[in-house]
Design a protein around this motif. Structure first.
Motif, PDB file in Angstrom:
ATOM      1  N   ARG A 226       1.096  -1.176  -0.112  1.00 41.84           N
ATOM      2  CA  ARG A 226      -0.214  -0.093   0.016  1.00 41.84           C
ATOM      3  C   ARG A 226       1.257   1.306   0.375  1.00 41.84           C
ATOM      4  NH1 ARG A 226      -2.797   2.713   4.027  1.00 41.84           N
ATOM      5  NH2 ARG A 226      -1.912   1.197   5.734  1.00 41.84           N
ATOM      6  N   ARG A 227       0.503   1.587  -0.683  1.00 45.65           N
ATOM      7  CA  ARG A 227       1.851   3.380  -1.204  1.00 45.65           C
ATOM      8  C   ARG A 227       1.073   4.222   0.267  1.00 45.65           C
ATOM      9  NH1 ARG A 227       2.309   7.668  -6.126  1.00 45.65           N
ATOM     10  NH2 ARG A 227       3.568   8.398  -5.555  1.00 45.65           N
ATOM     11  N   LEU A 228       1.767   4.832   0.886  1.00 44.89           N
ATOM     12  CA  LEU A 228       1.072   6.036   2.336  1.00 44.89           C
ATOM     13  C   LEU A 228       1.316   6.715   1.735  1.00 44.89           C
ATOM     14  CD1 LEU A 228       3.137   3.862   4.862  1.00 44.89           C
ATOM     15  CD2 LEU A 228       0.728   3.848   4.469  1.00 44.89           C
ATOM     16  N   ALA A 229       3.393   7.754   0.768  1.00 43.98           N
ATOM     17  CA  ALA A 229       3.359   8.760   0.423  1.00 43.98           C
ATOM     18  C   ALA A 229       4.257   8.600  -0.839  1.00 43.98           C
ATOM     19  CB  ALA A 229       3.319   9.533   2.028  1.00 43.98           C
ATOM     20  N   ALA A 230       4.438   9.697  -1.155  1.00 48.04           N
ATOM     21  CA  ALA A 230       5.411   9.504  -1.894  1.00 48.04           C
ATOM     22  C   ALA A 230       7.008   8.713  -1.912  1.00 48.04           C
ATOM     23  CB  ALA A 230       6.029  11.587  -1.962  1.00 48.04           C
ATOM     24  N   ASP A 231       7.321   7.640  -2.222  1.00 44.74           N
ATOM     25  CA  ASP A 231       8.739   7.132  -1.899  1.00 44.74           C
ATOM     26  C   ASP A 231       8.548   6.323  -0.453  1.00 44.74           C
ATOM     27  OD1 ASP A 231       9.503   7.423  -4.117  1.00 44.74           O
ATOM     28  OD2 ASP A 231      10.612   9.585  -3.014  1.00 44.74           O
ATOM     29  N   ARG A 232       6.751   6.186  -0.039  1.00 39.24           N
ATOM     30  CA  ARG A 232       6.636   5.617   0.715  1.00 39.24           C
ATOM     31  C   ARG A 232       5.574   4.544   0.658  1.00 39.24           C
ATOM     32  NH1 ARG A 232       9.933   7.949   2.156  1.00 39.24           N
ATOM     33  NH2 ARG A 232      10.595  10.382   3.678  1.00 39.24           N
ATOM     34  N   TRP A 233       6.064   3.088   0.772  1.00 39.00           N
ATOM     35  CA  TRP A 233       5.152   1.922   0.427  1.00 39.00           C
ATOM     36  C   TRP A 233       4.817   1.062   2.159  1.00 39.00           C
ATOM     37  CZ3 TRP A 233       2.068   1.647  -4.372  1.00 39.00           C
ATOM     38  CH2 TRP A 233       3.114   1.655  -4.841  1.00 39.00           C
TER      39      TRP A 233
END
Length: 286
Positions: A226-233
């Motif tokens: 799941r992607r949480l934010a830019a460049d954060r998975w």
């Protein structure tokens, strides 16, 4: 008497070879030490009766005292030689013990066969000096070896992994730093010195966090990133409560693996890095 000196040297040679052979096998890299130990034990147990018997056959003036004193001298000289000379090959160990046995039995035969106190006083002084200095030399050697190992490990850290740690790990302290693989630094965090580590952070060189998450997810029975934010998975195991956050920080990938952190805390851990020295990482946990 000169005759006792020669006779002692003569019986010292076979006794030295008989003891040196099994001891030399302990230095053979291709041989397990447990295999050689029975032979060493047998040789040590037989050295006194064999020495006494050979001393009687050689007609040494005082065979019993020679058989008792010579192994003591051999032990002292062997310890001194082991401290003065670096570890050698099995053949050199065999020859060294044989040579020391010749000296030990020749000296013992001479000392026990004389009535003059001077040689005995000198021999006793040498034995005492060796016994006193051996622990000191061993301690210095151990300290030197530890310093060398630490220096080698620090050099390995500098060449192998990123020298960085998370800027913040909420409520926890760094307890262990390991080289997990080439260019992969693994850091373990715990709530206190006596607690088990419950947060693992891996720092690698430039890598796409989405791709790293998908690779991780593909090996699990509950895939899904799941992607949480830019460049954060985020990968999460709903049953076990474990999660792994993949975050890009500068040109490095940070993986935060924990079953006790909240998502916000994991994001805090993966939000920034601070540069540290290789010495700092080497000293972690000391």
């Amino acid at each position: 008497m000169a005759e006792d000196l020669v006779r002692g040297a003569v019986i010292g040679l076979p006794l030295g070879l008989g003891l040196g052979y099994p001891v030399s096998r302990l230095f053979d890299e291709d041989l397990d030490g447990y295999v050689a130990m029975p032979g060493v034990t047998l040789a040590v147990a037989l050295i006194f009766p064999a020495g006494w018997l050979l001393a009687r056959v050689a007609r040494i003036a005082s065979p019993l005292r020679t058989a008792l004193l010579a192994p003591v001298l051999l032990w002292v000289l062997s310890r001194a030689a082991a401290l003065a000379v670096p570890p050698a090959s099995p053949r050199m160990v065999l020859l060294g013990i044989a040579g020391l046995a010749v000296v030990s039995y020749a000296g013992a035969a001479r000392l026990t066969g004389t009535t003059s106190p001077a040689p005995r006083v000198i021999a006793a002084g040498m034995v005492c000096a060796c016994v006193i200095t051996t622990p000191l030399v061993q301690e210095q050697r151990a300290e030197t070896r530890q310093r060398q190992q630490r220096t080698a490990y620090i050099d390995h850290l500098r060449a192998s992994v990123p020298l960085a740690v998370p800027a913040v790990v909420p409520g926890r302290r760094l307890v262990r730093a390991l080289i997990l693989a080439e260019q992969v630094l693994e850091l373990s965090y715990a709530k206190g010195r006596g607690n088990d580590a419950d947060v693992s952070v891996r720092i690698t060189d430039d890598e796409d966090p989405r791709h790293a998450c998908e690779v991780w997810s593909s090996n699990d029975a509950e895939p899904g990133c799941r992607r949480l934010a830019a460049d954060r998975w985020l990968w999460r195991h709903e049953t076990e409560g474990r999660m792994v956050l993949f975050a890009k920080v500068g040109h490095r990938l940070v993986e935060v693996d924990s079953g006790s952190l909240t998502v916000d805390e994991a994001l805090t851990v993966g939000s920034g890095l601070r540069t540290v020295s290789a010495e700092y990482l080497a000293d972690v946990g000391d």
